[in-house]
Design a protein around this motif. Sequence first.
Motif, mmCIF file in Angstrom:
data_model
loop_
_atom_site.group_PDB
_atom_site.id
_atom_site.type_symbol
_atom_site.label_atom_id
_atom_site.label_comp_id
_atom_site.label_asym_id
_atom_site.label_seq_id
_atom_site.Cartn_x
_atom_site.Cartn_y
_atom_site.Cartn_z
ATOM 1 N N SER A 1 0.841 -1.194 0.000
ATOM 2 C CA SER A 1 0.000 0.000 0.000
ATOM 3 C C SER A 1 0.882 1.251 0.000
ATOM 4 O O SER A 1 2.046 1.206 0.400
ATOM 5 N N VAL A 2 0.263 2.359 -0.425
ATOM 6 C CA VAL A 2 1.014 3.631 -0.456
ATOM 7 C C VAL A 2 1.431 4.028 0.954
ATOM 8 O O VAL A 2 2.555 4.493 1.180
ATOM 9 N N ASN A 3 0.548 3.797 1.936
ATOM 10 C CA ASN A 3 0.887 4.155 3.327
ATOM 11 C C ASN A 3 2.061 3.330 3.834
ATOM 12 O O ASN A 3 2.919 3.835 4.574
ATOM 13 N N THR A 4 2.122 2.068 3.432
ATOM 14 C CA THR A 4 3.248 1.219 3.859
ATOM 15 C C THR A 4 4.564 1.744 3.294
ATOM 16 O O THR A 4 5.573 1.831 4.005
ATOM 17 N N ILE A 5 4.534 2.111 2.015
ATOM 18 C CA ILE A 5 5.760 2.666 1.403
ATOM 19 C C ILE A 5 6.151 3.963 2.091
ATOM 20 O O ILE A 5 7.330 4.204 2.400
ATOM 21 N N TYR A 6 5.153 4.811 2.370
ATOM 22 C CA TYR A 6 5.445 6.085 3.052
ATOM 23 C C TYR A 6 6.069 5.820 4.425
ATOM 24 O O TYR A 6 7.036 6.472 4.830
ATOM 25 N N ASN A 7 5.512 4.830 5.160
ATOM 26 C CA ASN A 7 6.048 4.519 6.495
ATOM 27 C C ASN A 7 7.463 3.975 6.412
ATOM 28 O O ASN A 7 8.315 4.297 7.254
ATOM 29 N N TYR A 8 7.725 3.118 5.405
ATOM 30 C CA TYR A 8 9.093 2.608 5.222
ATOM 31 C C TYR A 8 10.070 3.767 5.003
ATOM 32 O O TYR A 8 11.143 3.836 5.609
ATOM 33 N N ARG A 9 9.686 4.681 4.109
ATOM 34 C CA ARG A 9 10.586 5.805 3.796
ATOM 35 C C ARG A 9 10.815 6.693 5.012
ATOM 36 O O ARG A 9 11.944 7.107 5.305
ATOM 37 N N ALA A 10 9.735 6.976 5.750
ATOM 38 C CA ALA A 10 9.866 7.825 6.941
ATOM 39 C C ALA A 10 10.711 7.147 8.007
ATOM 40 O O ALA A 10 11.554 7.778 8.664
ATOM 41 N N LYS A 11 10.521 5.831 8.181
ATOM 42 C CA LYS A 11 11.273 5.100 9.196
ATOM 43 C C LYS A 11 12.768 5.110 8.893
ATOM 44 O O LYS A 11 13.596 5.312 9.792
ATOM 45 N N VAL A 12 13.122 4.916 7.632
ATOM 46 C CA VAL A 12 14.541 4.911 7.256
ATOM 47 C C VAL A 12 15.134 6.306 7.418
ATOM 48 O O VAL A 12 16.247 6.479 7.927
ATOM 49 N N LYS A 13 14.382 7.358 7.001
ATOM 50 C CA LYS A 13 14.911 8.732 7.118
ATOM 51 C C LYS A 13 15.093 9.141 8.575
ATOM 52 O O LYS A 13 15.959 9.947 8.879
ATOM 53 N N ASN A 14 14.294 8.556 9.466
ATOM 54 C CA ASN A 14 14.477 8.854 10.894
ATOM 55 C C ASN A 14 15.779 8.291 11.431
ATOM 56 O O ASN A 14 16.279 8.751 12.462
ATOM 57 N N LYS A 15 16.339 7.284 10.752
ATOM 58 C CA LYS A 15 17.603 6.685 11.183
ATOM 59 C C LYS A 15 18.821 7.359 10.543
ATOM 60 O O LYS A 15 19.950 6.976 10.804
ATOM 61 N N ALA A 16 18.562 8.339 9.690
ATOM 62 C CA ALA A 16 19.672 8.957 8.948
ATOM 63 C C ALA A 16 20.524 9.816 9.877
ATOM 64 O O ALA A 16 20.035 10.425 10.825
ATOM 65 N N GLN A 17 21.829 9.840 9.588
ATOM 66 C CA GLN A 17 22.727 10.714 10.340
ATOM 67 C C GLN A 17 22.941 12.038 9.602
ATOM 68 O O GLN A 17 23.748 12.855 10.015
ATOM 69 N N VAL A 18 22.224 12.213 8.504
ATOM 70 C CA VAL A 18 22.225 13.488 7.783
ATOM 71 C C VAL A 18 20.822 14.079 7.900
ATOM 72 O O VAL A 18 19.924 13.478 8.483
ATOM 73 N N SER A 19 20.623 15.281 7.337
ATOM 74 C CA SER A 19 19.321 15.939 7.404
ATOM 75 C C SER A 19 18.257 15.102 6.678
ATOM 76 O O SER A 19 18.507 14.544 5.606
ATOM 77 N N ARG A 20 17.072 15.021 7.278
ATOM 78 C CA ARG A 20 15.963 14.283 6.636
ATOM 79 C C ARG A 20 15.642 14.845 5.258
ATOM 80 O O ARG A 20 15.352 14.111 4.326
ATOM 81 N N ASP A 21 15.714 16.183 5.146
ATOM 82 C CA ASP A 21 15.367 16.819 3.872
ATOM 83 C C ASP A 21 16.390 16.506 2.787
ATOM 84 O O ASP A 21 16.061 16.517 1.597
ATOM 85 N N ASP A 22 17.648 16.246 3.178
ATOM 86 C CA ASP A 22 18.711 15.990 2.205
ATOM 87 C C ASP A 22 18.940 14.507 1.955
ATOM 88 O O ASP A 22 19.712 14.143 1.068
ATOM 89 N N PHE A 23 18.282 13.634 2.739
ATOM 90 C CA PHE A 23 18.616 12.212 2.694
ATOM 91 C C PHE A 23 18.390 11.618 1.303
ATOM 92 O O PHE A 23 19.282 10.998 0.721
#
Length: 449
Positions: free
Chosen positions: A419-441
């Motif tokens: 589902s689109v929501n699942t993909i969105y959650n995957y992307r958000a979850k990975v960006k939350n683990k980034a050591q760089v800016s979320r906007d630049d990830f």
Amino acid sequence: MNDRMKQDESKLLLSYQLASSGMYKEAVDILESIDRGTINARFLTDYYSCFDHVYGELAFYTQDKVSSAGYRKISDAYKDSLFHVVDHSTDLYLSMKETAYRDNSEFAEALQVNDMRLSKVKSGTPEYALITFHRALAFQQNGDRNQEKKFLALSALSDIQSAIKDHASLWMLAQLLYEDGDVERAYHYIRFSWDETNFYNARLRSLQSAGILSLIDKTYQAKIERQNRQLENYLMLISALVILLFVALAYIYCQMKKLSVARNNLQQVNEQLKALNEELKQINGCLQSTNIELSESNQIKEEYIGRFIKLCSTYIDKLDAYRRMVSKKISGGQTAELLRIARSQDTLDLELKELYDNFDSAFLQLFPDFVKRFNELLQPDAAILPKKGELLNTELRIFALVRLGIEDSSQIAEFLRYSVNTIYNYRAKVKNKAQVSRDDFENMVRNIR
């Protein structure tokens, strides 16, 4: 209130302000209305300071040299009286001492006193602006131009931070920059200083800055005119290039029309060539040996092209096999078996696994270091690694699609069958683990090579 002390204090403050605004007659009248014999001793310092200030300003701005000398004597007399009553621990005493050293060209001593004054104030205050201005004057008289500009700049900054409208630092700095050829900054500084002076309505300050303002303004306007002339020249050049472009387009159009006529003629020739094909049949025998060599070459081409169409060909074959199996089951009356097969998810899962394996393999051939470089963007304890036997997992596959330019979550969801929501959650979850800016990830993911 009939409070004589407060009246005297107010008169002293008002006279000092009037003198700073160039209203010397009014300032002197107010000072002379104060009875020297009855003034409180605590106001003697301000009393002598105001007289020194008024007559000092008159001596500086008066055009008549004789009057100026007379005012200077009066100012010196009050300054001498001020020296006897001023508290030696105050900044006023240090300022007078520094001025005396500076007037006698004893610059080292003047700077030492100025250092003492600077140590007692903070940047961004009116006191700091005044003390750094005095320091700039010392460097001006000593001929140190760089230090003069530095402390004029510091003084101007503190004036602006303190909302002081009556200042000399900025227009003096503008004059130095103009003399150094920095017309752009000089113009902006003098315009700002002029606006502040007009707001304060200090008439003599306006006279001081009017000359340099006019000079800088003329130079700046001349610069703008030169730039405008350059722009006009560039515009004429661009116009000429546009005309040449239209001429070139017209020429190309004519050539294309000629090419169209040539194609029509070629088509007529092709019709004539058909009649010659019969004669070429006799030559086919000779060409058979050549065809064998071409066949070997074609095998190489087919192998090369096969790398790109293999997947499509495989799916066509499987679809044909599935069609024959369905036809066979229907012909044999095995509709229940056919329904069970149709409802089974195993075939779809196998096909999806093969699709994803092909995608992962092809992607990692293009970007063999993708997993390593991707994990370098994440926090050390949040690395995403595929399981044993996998090339990529779901998270890596989502951002692999992002790397290939597919950013729409709905398209990614359709490919990965989520589902689109699942993909969105995957992307958000990975960006939350980034050591760089979320906007630049995701931009950094797209730059992985």
